[in-house]
Design an enzyme around this catalytic site. Structure first.
Site, PDB file in Angstrom:
ATOM      1  N   ARG A  36       0.849  -1.195   0.000  1.00 55.03           N
ATOM      2  CA  ARG A  36       0.000   0.000   0.000  1.00 55.03           C
ATOM      3  C   ARG A  36       0.885   1.245   0.000  1.00 55.03           C
ATOM      4  NH1 ARG A  36      -2.810  -3.734   2.877  1.00 55.03           N
ATOM      5  NH2 ARG A  36      -5.069  -3.550   3.042  1.00 55.03           N
ATOM      6  N   LEU A  57      -4.257   0.876  -4.665  1.00 49.29           N
ATOM      7  CA  LEU A  57      -5.243   0.105  -5.438  1.00 49.29           C
ATOM      8  C   LEU A  57      -6.654   0.642  -5.257  1.00 49.29           C
ATOM      9  CD1 LEU A  57      -3.922  -3.549  -4.938  1.00 49.29           C
ATOM     10  CD2 LEU A  57      -3.720  -2.106  -6.971  1.00 49.29           C
ATOM     11  N   LYS A  58      -6.789   1.677  -4.485  1.00 50.62           N
ATOM     12  CA  LYS A  58      -8.122   2.296  -4.349  1.00 50.62           C
ATOM     13  C   LYS A  58      -8.305   3.398  -5.393  1.00 50.62           C
ATOM     14  CE  LYS A  58     -10.015  -0.346  -1.459  1.00 50.62           C
ATOM     15  NZ  LYS A  58      -9.996  -0.433  -0.047  1.00 50.62           N
ATOM     16  N   GLY A 121     -10.001 -14.598  10.182  1.00 49.86           N
ATOM     17  CA  GLY A 121      -9.471 -15.683  11.008  1.00 49.86           C
ATOM     18  C   GLY A 121      -7.965 -15.644  11.024  1.00 49.86           C
ATOM     19  N   HIS A 122      -7.399 -16.465  11.895  1.00 42.51           N
ATOM     20  CA  HIS A 122      -5.947 -16.602  11.965  1.00 42.51           C
ATOM     21  C   HIS A 122      -5.604 -18.079  12.113  1.00 42.51           C
ATOM     22  CE1 HIS A 122      -6.188 -12.238  12.981  1.00 42.51           C
ATOM     23  NE2 HIS A 122      -5.233 -12.241  12.067  1.00 42.51           N
ATOM     24  N   ASP A 123      -4.312 -18.339  12.106  1.00 42.46           N
ATOM     25  CA  ASP A 123      -3.806 -19.719  12.136  1.00 42.46           C
ATOM     26  C   ASP A 123      -4.596 -20.617  13.094  1.00 42.46           C
ATOM     27  OD1 ASP A 123      -1.141 -21.618  11.871  1.00 42.46           O
ATOM     28  OD2 ASP A 123      -1.894 -21.544  13.927  1.00 42.46           O
ATOM     29  N   ILE A 124      -4.789 -20.153  14.313  1.00 41.41           N
ATOM     30  CA  ILE A 124      -5.400 -21.020  15.336  1.00 41.41           C
ATOM     31  C   ILE A 124      -6.817 -21.443  14.934  1.00 41.41           C
ATOM     32  CG2 ILE A 124      -6.312 -19.141  16.799  1.00 41.41           C
ATOM     33  CD1 ILE A 124      -5.281 -20.843  19.226  1.00 41.41           C
ATOM     34  N   ASN A 125      -7.526 -20.544  14.234  1.00 42.90           N
ATOM     35  CA  ASN A 125      -8.884 -20.882  13.796  1.00 42.90           C
ATOM     36  C   ASN A 125      -8.840 -21.926  12.684  1.00 42.90           C
ATOM     37  OD1 ASN A 125      -8.889 -17.461  13.981  1.00 42.90           O
ATOM     38  ND2 ASN A 125     -10.136 -18.647  15.387  1.00 42.90           N
ATOM     39  N   TYR A 126      -7.904 -21.746  11.754  1.00 46.29           N
ATOM     40  CA  TYR A 126      -7.814 -22.685  10.629  1.00 46.29           C
ATOM     41  C   TYR A 126      -7.391 -24.071  11.132  1.00 46.29           C
ATOM     42  CZ  TYR A 126      -7.437 -18.028   8.543  1.00 46.29           C
ATOM     43  OH  TYR A 126      -7.628 -16.713   8.227  1.00 46.29           O
ATOM     44  N   ASP A 152      -0.667 -21.426   9.038  1.00 50.08           N
ATOM     45  CA  ASP A 152      -0.088 -20.308   8.276  1.00 50.08           C
ATOM     46  C   ASP A 152       1.026 -20.773   7.345  1.00 50.08           C
ATOM     47  OD1 ASP A 152      -1.658 -18.375   9.340  1.00 50.08           O
ATOM     48  OD2 ASP A 152      -0.129 -17.400  10.542  1.00 50.08           O
TER      49      ASP A 152
HETATM   50  C1  LIG Z   1      -1.313 -15.417  13.329  1.00 52.97           C
HETATM   51  C2  LIG Z   1      -0.978 -14.840  11.976  1.00 52.97           C
HETATM   52  C3  LIG Z   1      -0.894 -13.360  11.961  1.00 52.97           C
HETATM   53  C4  LIG Z   1       0.385 -12.857  12.560  1.00 52.97           C
HETATM   54  C5  LIG Z   1       0.713 -11.512  11.999  1.00 52.97           C
HETATM   55  C6  LIG Z   1       1.372 -10.628  13.025  1.00 52.97           C
HETATM   56  C7  LIG Z   1       2.865 -10.758  12.800  1.00 52.97           C
HETATM   57  C8  LIG Z   1       0.822  -9.196  12.923  1.00 52.97           C
HETATM   58  C9  LIG Z   1      -0.732  -9.142  12.947  1.00 52.97           C
HETATM   59  C10 LIG Z   1      -1.091  -7.812  13.623  1.00 52.97           C
HETATM   60  C11 LIG Z   1       0.250  -7.093  13.730  1.00 52.97           C
HETATM   61  C12 LIG Z   1       0.333  -5.986  14.808  1.00 52.97           C
HETATM   62  C13 LIG Z   1      -0.750  -4.913  14.572  1.00 52.97           C
HETATM   63  O1  LIG Z   1      -0.757  -4.463  13.207  1.00 52.97           O
HETATM   64  C14 LIG Z   1      -0.585  -3.714  15.539  1.00 52.97           C
HETATM   65  C15 LIG Z   1       0.850  -3.169  15.585  1.00 52.97           C
HETATM   66  C16 LIG Z   1       1.173  -2.350  14.353  1.00 52.97           C
HETATM   67  C17 LIG Z   1       2.560  -1.742  14.465  1.00 52.97           C
HETATM   68  O2  LIG Z   1       2.822  -1.012  13.263  1.00 52.97           O
HETATM   69  C18 LIG Z   1       3.605  -2.882  14.614  1.00 52.97           C
HETATM   70  C19 LIG Z   1       3.301  -3.698  15.843  1.00 52.97           C
HETATM   71  C20 LIG Z   1       1.887  -4.281  15.841  1.00 52.97           C
HETATM   72  C21 LIG Z   1       1.660  -4.846  17.249  1.00 52.97           C
HETATM   73  C22 LIG Z   1       1.758  -5.399  14.781  1.00 52.97           C
HETATM   74  C23 LIG Z   1       2.823  -6.516  14.986  1.00 52.97           C
HETATM   75  C24 LIG Z   1       2.665  -7.685  13.974  1.00 52.97           C
HETATM   76  O3  LIG Z   1       2.950  -7.291  12.672  1.00 52.97           O
HETATM   77  C25 LIG Z   1       1.233  -8.225  14.022  1.00 52.97           C
HETATM   78  C26 LIG Z   1       1.026  -8.856  15.411  1.00 52.97           C
HETATM   79  C27 LIG Z   1      -1.970 -15.310  10.940  1.00 52.97           C
HETATM   80  O4  LIG Z   1      -2.732 -16.190  11.148  1.00 52.97           O
HETATM   81  S1  LIG Z   1      -1.876 -14.602   9.379  1.00 52.97           S
HETATM   82  C28 LIG Z   1      -3.192 -15.334   8.465  1.00 52.97           C
HETATM   83  C29 LIG Z   1      -4.335 -14.406   8.398  1.00 52.97           C
HETATM   84  N1  LIG Z   1      -5.373 -14.878   7.509  1.00 52.97           N
HETATM   85  C30 LIG Z   1      -5.253 -14.797   6.186  1.00 52.97           C
HETATM   86  O5  LIG Z   1      -4.284 -14.345   5.622  1.00 52.97           O
HETATM   87  C31 LIG Z   1      -6.440 -15.354   5.408  1.00 52.97           C
HETATM   88  C32 LIG Z   1      -6.827 -14.508   4.210  1.00 52.97           C
HETATM   89  N2  LIG Z   1      -7.010 -13.145   4.581  1.00 52.97           N
HETATM   90  C33 LIG Z   1      -8.017 -12.686   5.341  1.00 52.97           C
HETATM   91  O6  LIG Z   1      -8.917 -13.413   5.747  1.00 52.97           O
HETATM   92  C34 LIG Z   1      -7.999 -11.204   5.644  1.00 52.97           C
HETATM   93  O7  LIG Z   1      -7.107 -10.574   4.755  1.00 52.97           O
HETATM   94  C35 LIG Z   1      -7.588 -10.906   7.088  1.00 52.97           C
HETATM   95  C36 LIG Z   1      -6.216 -11.484   7.418  1.00 52.97           C
HETATM   96  C37 LIG Z   1      -8.620 -11.464   8.056  1.00 52.97           C
HETATM   97  C38 LIG Z   1      -7.487  -9.391   7.265  1.00 52.97           C
HETATM   98  O8  LIG Z   1      -8.739  -8.834   6.994  1.00 52.97           O
HETATM   99  P1  LIG Z   1      -8.875  -7.309   6.614  1.00 52.97           P
HETATM  100  O9  LIG Z   1     -10.314  -6.931   6.842  1.00 52.97           O
HETATM  101  O10 LIG Z   1      -7.858  -6.505   7.326  1.00 52.97           O
HETATM  102  O11 LIG Z   1      -8.447  -7.263   5.073  1.00 52.97           O
HETATM  103  P2  LIG Z   1      -9.182  -7.836   3.786  1.00 52.97           P
HETATM  104  O12 LIG Z   1     -10.639  -8.073   4.023  1.00 52.97           O
HETATM  105  O13 LIG Z   1      -8.413  -8.986   3.249  1.00 52.97           O
HETATM  106  O14 LIG Z   1      -9.089  -6.635   2.756  1.00 52.97           O
HETATM  107  C39 LIG Z   1      -7.898  -5.995   2.421  1.00 52.97           C
HETATM  108  C40 LIG Z   1      -8.227  -4.555   2.151  1.00 52.97           C
HETATM  109  O15 LIG Z   1      -7.046  -3.863   1.832  1.00 52.97           O
HETATM  110  C41 LIG Z   1      -7.208  -3.232   0.566  1.00 52.97           C
HETATM  111  N3  LIG Z   1      -5.918  -3.170  -0.084  1.00 52.97           N
HETATM  112  C42 LIG Z   1      -5.060  -4.189  -0.277  1.00 52.97           C
HETATM  113  N4  LIG Z   1      -3.964  -3.757  -0.916  1.00 52.97           N
HETATM  114  C43 LIG Z   1      -4.136  -2.444  -1.128  1.00 52.97           C
HETATM  115  C44 LIG Z   1      -3.349  -1.422  -1.752  1.00 52.97           C
HETATM  116  N5  LIG Z   1      -2.159  -1.686  -2.282  1.00 52.97           N
HETATM  117  N6  LIG Z   1      -3.861  -0.167  -1.794  1.00 52.97           N
HETATM  118  C45 LIG Z   1      -5.074   0.128  -1.256  1.00 52.97           C
HETATM  119  N7  LIG Z   1      -5.862  -0.778  -0.634  1.00 52.97           N
HETATM  120  C46 LIG Z   1      -5.378  -2.056  -0.594  1.00 52.97           C
HETATM  121  C47 LIG Z   1      -8.204  -4.105  -0.157  1.00 52.97           C
HETATM  122  O16 LIG Z   1      -8.764  -3.425  -1.241  1.00 52.97           O
HETATM  123  C48 LIG Z   1      -9.181  -4.393   0.947  1.00 52.97           C
HETATM  124  O17 LIG Z   1      -9.979  -3.247   1.130  1.00 52.97           O
HETATM  125  P3  LIG Z   1     -11.551  -3.366   1.500  1.00 52.97           P
HETATM  126  O18 LIG Z   1     -11.601  -3.840   2.937  1.00 52.97           O
HETATM  127  O19 LIG Z   1     -12.078  -1.971   1.321  1.00 52.97           O
HETATM  128  O20 LIG Z   1     -12.146  -4.363   0.555  1.00 52.97           O
END
Ligand SMILES: C[C@H](CCC[C@@H](C)[C@H]1CC[C@H]2[C@@H]3[C@H](O)C[C@@H]4C[C@H](O)CC[C@]4(C)[C@H]3C[C@H](O)[C@]12C)C(=O)SCCNC(=O)CCNC(=O)[C@H](O)C(C)(C)COP(=O)(O)OP(=O)(O)OC[C@H]1O[C@@H](n2cnc3c(N)ncnc32)[C@H](O)[C@@H]1OP(=O)(O)O
Length: 382
Positions: A36, A57-58, A121-126, A152
């Site tokens: 992004r 991408l928006k 969802g996340h890893d634990i759910n899957y 994951d």
């Molecule tokens: C257990 C693991 C996850 C571990 C990851 C951790 C390492 C990190 C997770 C949270 C992080 C912390 C948090 O961010 C807070 C702090 C931030 C700080 O900066 C750093 C410290 C933090 C504590 C930070 C630290 C770490 O980084 C974390 C702890 C997993 O299980 S990962 C597996 C997850 N599941 C999947 O991947 C399955 C498929 N995906 C999904 O189901 C969804 O994507 C998901 C993961 C549920 C997220 O849903 P979300 O509503 O957020 O997104 P989506 O519905 O997918 O939509 C994406 C939207 O983004 C738009 N978009 C994409 N690219 C662009 C772009 N280039 N430009 C503009 N827009 C873009 C896209 O159009 C979508 O928009 P809409 O919602 O409008 O459709």
């Protein structure tokens, strides 16, 4: 390298898709991560060898730009919730129409169909949905997720990479791309096929944590040593079990039979006391060079200096001195050559990549000025 010449567009995601992209990059693919704009700190720790372009991408221009990149690429890897790519006009129907050779990999938790398909969802759910989590954990305790490794990474990123490589191989015959629906629930379950299918031979008849390989058996478990470290014991077969007893200076005649489930608590107690009598280094000296299947439980700090790992070069250092595992497996003629340079900052390669994909300088300038793309310089480290 084996995947040299393969061009991959990876939409930035959380953990599984970045790992998948890193595998492809390690084995020689050119992987471009689409970030992004205005994204702040990069959170991708699996970015080795990738380039980063930042695209908004928006905007219609951003979408059109990504479509142009995909027309000239072999693989697109997307990690979003079902429907996100279609909403953007970047779904597989559109992209495959423009590039019928494209391998379109969709890495999600629940897959592209079914009532959970759009749920977060996340890893634990899957892992829970795969059935495997119900089998993980010690006796009498609640289910325990082993980090986020199984869904994951094993069932997600790695399985998706397999799907991509298989689809690329098939494309050499058919000339056609295809869509990969990589569900982490299914990938984890598939990784667990042994557990599923070995139920037929009674491997998992007892409760969680009371079977041969789930920490039920005292000869397949870890033990604390006198210096607070641990040894791993995997002495299943009788000939290896005999060597375990020999190393521990235990006499089989004084012990209950190895496979007597009811005596496992007593046997575990004996092994616990015995392992607690010496340090990890002592036990390693005793068991190294034997077939007792006993090894030290190495910490991350110990791993690369262990003689076996050192001899094979199993771990490597990047340009900042950070250690990580060398890509596996090792191919004899075309091994992976992981990039040792620092990971890209978000948008570091925007201009370079767009020019490589045939955009003119004027087009790039215009998109930069309009905020459709962003290019960020690497800050010098003092
Ligand atoms: C257990 C693991 C996850 C571990 C990851 C951790 C390492 C990190 C997770 C949270 C992080 C912390 C948090 O961010 C807070 C702090 C931030 C700080 O900066 C750093 C410290 C933090 C504590 C930070 C630290 C770490 O980084 C974390 C702890 C997993 O299980 S990962 C597996 C997850 N599941 C999947 O991947 C399955 C498929 N995906 C999904 O189901 C969804 O994507 C998901 C993961 C549920 C997220 O849903 P979300 O509503 O957020 O997104 P989506 O519905 O997918 O939509 C994406 C939207 O983004 C738009 N978009 C994409 N690219 C662009 C772009 N280039 N430009 C503009 N827009 C873009 C896209 O159009 C979508 O928009 P809409 O919602 O409008 O459709």
């Amino acid at each position: 390298m084996a995947l040299a010449g393969v061009r991959v567009i990876e939409l930035a995601g959380l953990a599984p898709a970045p790992f998948c992209g890193m595998i492809l990059a390690d084995f020689g693919a050119k992987v471009i991560r689409v970030d992004r704009t205005k994204a702040g700190i990069p959170l991708d720790t699996q970015a080795r060898g990738k380039q980063s372009v930042a695209i908004n991408l928006k905007t219609p221009e951003g979408v059109a730009l990504l479509r142009r990149l995909c027309v000239q690429s072999d693989v697109v890897l997307e990690p979003y919730r079902k429907g996100v790519m279609e909403k953007l006009g970047l779904g597989p129907c559109e992209l495959l129409k423009e590039n019928p050779r494209l391998v379109y990999a969709r890495l999600t938790g629940y897959g592209q169909s079914g009532s959970y398909a759009t749920a977060a969802g996340h890893d634990i759910n899957y892992l829970a949905m795969s059935g495997l989590l119900s089998r993980l954990g010690r006796s009498g305790e609640k289910p325990y997720a082993p980090l986020n490794l199984l869904a994951d990474f094993a069932g997600g990123g790695l399985t998706c990479a397999l799907g991509i490589v298989v689809a690329l191989l098939e494309r050499t015959k058919s000339g056609k791309g295809q869509i990969i629906d990589a569900s982490m629930v299914e990938g984890a379950a598939y990784t667990g096929s042994f557990v599923w299918k070995s139920r037929s031979i009674g491997m998992w008849d007892r409760s969680r944590g009371e079977n041969l390989l789930d920490s039920g058996a005292p000869f397949y478990d870890t033990y604390q040593t006198s210096d607070g470290k641990y040894m791993a014991v995997g002495a299943i077969e009788p000939q290896f079990y005999r060597q375990l007893l020999k190393g521990l200076e235990l006499d089989a005649g004084d012990l209950p039979p190895q496979m007597s489930f009811n005596d496992w608590p007593e046997l575990r107690q004996i092994l616990t006391e015995r392992f607690a009598s010496k340090t990890q280094a002592d036990w390693s000296r005793i068991f190294d060079g034997t077939d007792a299947c006993v090894t030290p439980v190495l910490s991350f700090d110990q791993v690369s200096s262990h003689p076996h790992n050192r001899e094979r070069g199993s771990f490597m250092k990047d340009s900042s001195g950070a250690e990580s595992p060398r890509p596996a497996p090792v191919l004899s003629r075309t091994p992976a050559e992981p990039c040792l340079a620092s990971d890209p900052v978000i948008g570091e390669h925007t201009v370079e990549v767009l020019e490589q994909y045939g955009f003119t300088s004027a087009e790039v300038e215009q998109m930069l000025a309009a905020g459709v793309v962003e290019c960020n310089a690497v800050k010098a480290k003092l």
